[in-house]
Write a protein that holds these residues in place. Structure first.
Motif, mmCIF file in Angstrom:
data_model
loop_
_atom_site.group_PDB
_atom_site.id
_atom_site.type_symbol
_atom_site.label_atom_id
_atom_site.label_comp_id
_atom_site.label_asym_id
_atom_site.label_seq_id
_atom_site.Cartn_x
_atom_site.Cartn_y
_atom_site.Cartn_z
ATOM 1 N N LEU A 102 0.873 -1.176 0.000
ATOM 2 C CA LEU A 102 0.000 0.000 0.000
ATOM 3 C C LEU A 102 0.905 1.220 0.000
ATOM 4 O O LEU A 102 1.711 1.415 0.920
ATOM 5 C CB LEU A 102 -0.885 -0.033 1.251
ATOM 6 N N GLU A 103 0.833 2.023 -1.058
ATOM 7 C CA GLU A 103 1.742 3.158 -1.227
ATOM 8 C C GLU A 103 0.951 4.446 -1.450
ATOM 9 O O GLU A 103 -0.215 4.413 -1.842
ATOM 10 C CB GLU A 103 2.684 2.904 -2.415
ATOM 11 N N LEU A 123 -2.954 0.442 -4.158
ATOM 12 C CA LEU A 123 -2.407 -0.908 -4.061
ATOM 13 C C LEU A 123 -1.392 -1.092 -5.185
ATOM 14 O O LEU A 123 -1.641 -0.736 -6.339
ATOM 15 C CB LEU A 123 -3.509 -1.950 -4.212
ATOM 16 N N HIS A 124 -0.266 -1.676 -4.843
ATOM 17 C CA HIS A 124 0.788 -1.876 -5.836
ATOM 18 C C HIS A 124 1.366 -3.276 -5.670
ATOM 19 O O HIS A 124 1.442 -3.806 -4.565
ATOM 20 C CB HIS A 124 1.899 -0.836 -5.655
ATOM 21 N N ALA A 154 8.608 5.101 6.186
ATOM 22 C CA ALA A 154 7.328 4.386 6.095
ATOM 23 C C ALA A 154 7.462 2.930 6.496
ATOM 24 O O ALA A 154 6.464 2.245 6.734
ATOM 25 C CB ALA A 154 6.783 4.483 4.673
ATOM 26 N N LEU A 155 8.705 2.420 6.602
ATOM 27 C CA LEU A 155 8.915 1.044 7.048
ATOM 28 C C LEU A 155 8.630 0.894 8.543
ATOM 29 O O LEU A 155 8.392 -0.209 9.033
ATOM 30 C CB LEU A 155 10.355 0.598 6.757
ATOM 31 N N GLY A 156 8.711 2.015 9.263
ATOM 32 C CA GLY A 156 8.406 1.999 10.689
ATOM 33 C C GLY A 156 7.054 2.628 10.939
ATOM 34 O O GLY A 156 6.282 2.890 10.029
ATOM 35 N N ALA A 175 2.342 3.451 3.192
ATOM 36 C CA ALA A 175 1.688 4.714 2.844
ATOM 37 C C ALA A 175 2.058 5.864 3.777
ATOM 38 O O ALA A 175 1.686 7.004 3.531
ATOM 39 C CB ALA A 175 0.166 4.532 2.826
ATOM 40 N N GLY A 176 2.785 5.576 4.845
ATOM 41 C CA GLY A 176 3.236 6.638 5.737
ATOM 42 C C GLY A 176 2.167 7.091 6.715
ATOM 43 O O GLY A 176 1.057 6.553 6.754
#
Length: 554
Positions: free
Chosen positions: A101-102, A110-111, A201-203, A160-161
């Motif tokens: 999800l970006e 969705l990607h 965004a990984l965290g 997605a941040g």
């Protein structure tokens, strides 16, 4: 298929693992596999583990690669790992992140690197209903799409941040308010870093799993100071709310005016607000709305901390589904949920980001060394007769309230004369009878919060050294000097309760860093059956249970 008899493990084609407990490499192998499987059964000689999609997805989310899992299995298995299992592990773990999800501009999309996956998904009505043009999500669907996709076996990696939230400057003290040197322990800082991931965004969402007594509250405070943002902290009871507030004021430079309590007693909404799950899920009748759920939108929260996340009530899950743009931190000693909703924790709070095994913490001296013993008692003939004629549910209670337990408790209190002892049980009648017989103070749900606080403080100060408590003390009650727990009854086969009760006595001790955990069980009854299930989680963590027959207790 090669055969290496000197190794401790057998990996089977149904994803189960058999591990020999008497093997010299048992502890090493158990530690190695703990990150990607769960314990099913723990009889004396062979423990059975299982790899589940969720346990493998959590391993993938924490950065583990499929080949690392299969390498570990190969290193300890007597036989070659079945090729079908190697393939299943690879396919299962690669599903985490297959769909991402970006954010693209103002849209969430969705990607996937495999466009055919998205084409297939669009064919599901439940998925299509949450999408607009192409694979753009409807504004309200960030949590819902993740829930729908995990049901299809496709855990979404949410990149997605998050919104920044309202600013709230917080600094950790070098010395606590009471003058003691303070700094995050190395593993506490590692846990904060694993959650924060440099602000990327990984965290920003996930669960940290650490033993009771490891300082999960301090880790939460560390996350707040890292993010410098308004924070809503949700926890189990009013006692825990006040402990969080006390820790915040002791270990940070926060002005007390910026910290609020939101409970049945007070309704303060401040930049740092600590509330109970109970107040959020209160409603006058089952037909009414939850009036206090508005707390989630009362401020622009930049972080929500879910303490004891394994106890998160269903209504809070529903609200959490709608606030996925807010950073979310779950804290727990165990991911086990008795309602089986571990997937919802994974999806809505986030995957496991950090875990420290209990025995590793014990070996490092950060928590007390625990000795677990189960004492098995007989029935008097008249109780045995009542048990024989009872329903299944009645059988458990009759066994749990075996009057012989009082005599055993007396013996244990004599054995631990100089220790600080908690006697813990499920049934209020049983606890009241024991309190009367032993002339000891008692805390149950009937006892007013102020009186509970007084008794807890007296216990902390050593003014009283024995305390009888009901399940109200299972969670988030800080009694650091308690070093003996006697469990006289519990909630059926609850693994999480067993873990939490042991946790009451695991705070590190200044002198003898040893804790004693006794469970009293009526022999050859439903209670003994449930006790085996309760112990699963702790056995998985490396705590053997010594079985003592009552006749051998001296």
């Amino acid at each position: 298929m090669s055969y290496r008899p000197d190794l401790p493990m057998i990996v089977q084609s149904d994803r189960t693992i058999l591990l020999e407990t008497q093997h010299p490499q048992f502890a090493e192998a158990r530690q190695a596999i703990s990150g990607f499987c769960e314990l099913l059964k723990s009889p004396e000689y062979i423990h059975t583990y299982r790899m589940t999609p969720l346990s493998l997805w959590n391993a993938a989310a924490s950065g583990m690669q499929p080949h690392e899992v299969t390498d570990i299995l190969g290193a300890y298995s007597k036989y070659s790992v079945p090729p079908t299992i190697v393939k299943e592990i690879d396919e299962t773990m690669r599903k985490y992140g297959l769909i991402r999800l970006e954010r693209r501009g103002d849209d969430l999309v969705l990607h996937s690197d495999d466009p055919l996956v998205l084409t297939e998904l669009a064919g599901y009505k439940s998925i299509a209903a949450l999408l607009e043009d192409g694979y753009v999500l409807k504004s309200y669907a960030r949590g819902l799409i993740k829930q729908e996709l995990i049901r299809l076996g496709l855990p979404v990696q949410d990149l997605a941040g998050y919104s920044q939230g309202e600013s709230c400057p917080v600094s950790l003290r070098a010395n606590s308010a009471v003058g003691k040197p303070f700094a995050l322990r190395p593993y506490q800082q590692e846990a904060v870093d694993a959650f924060y991931r440099g602000g990327s965004a990984l965290g920003g969402s996930g669960v940290l799993v650490l033993p009771c007594g490891a300082g999960k509250t301090v880790i939460g405070i560390g996350a707040i100071s890292q993010l410098q943002t308004a924070t809503l902290i949700l926890t189990t009871n009013t006692t825990s709310v006040r402990q969080w507030i006390a820790e915040l004021l002791d270990k940070t430079d926060l002005d007390p005016e910026l910290v609020g309590e939101y409970t049945g007693d007070h309704k303060e909404v401040k930049p740092i607000t600590v509330a109970t799950y109970q107040i959020l899920t209160y409603r006058p009748t089952s037909l009414d709305e939850f009036p206090h759920m508005k707390l989630f939108s009362e401020r622009d929260w930049g972080l929500i901390i879910y303490d004891e996340v394994h106890l998160l009530p269903a209504p809070v899950f529903r609200v959490t589904s709608g606030i996925q743009a807010t950073r979310r931190l779950g804290l727990t000693a165990t991911l086990v949920r008795e309602d089986g909703r571990e997937e919802d924790v994974f999806t809505l709070i986030g995957p496991k980001k950090y875990e420290v095994p209990w025995k590793a913490m014990e070996d490092a001296g950060w928590i007390a060394e625990a000795r677990c013993r189960e004492i098995r008692l007989p029935f008097e003939p008249k109780w045995r007769e009542a048990y024989a004629h009872a329903t299944a549910r009645q059988k458990f209670r009759i066994a749990a309230e075996n009057p012989k337990k009082l005599d055993v408790v007396k013996k244990l209190l004599e054995r631990h004369e100089g220790d600080r002892v908690l006697i813990i049980g499920q049934y209020v009648d049983q606890l009241e009878q024991m309190a009367t017989a032993l002339q000891l103070p008692l805390i149950t749900g009937k006892v007013p919060e102020k009186e509970r606080e007084t008794l807890y403080q007296q216990f902390k100060k050593g003014e009283i050294t024995r305390l009888i408590v009901s399940k109200v003390a299972n969670f988030a009650v800080d009694l650091p000097d308690a070093n003996v727990a006697i469990q006289i009854s519990g909630t059926f086969g609850s693994r999480q309760e067993e873990a939490q009760r042991l946790g009451r006595i695991l705070r590190p001790k200044t002198e003898n860093n040893t804790a004693h955990f006794y469970t009293l069980v009526t022999r050859d009854t439903r209670e003994q059956e449930f006790s085996l299930h309760r112990q699963l989680f702790l056995v998985e963590q490396g705590y053997p249970y010594e079985i003592i027959e009552n006749e051998m207790l001296v």
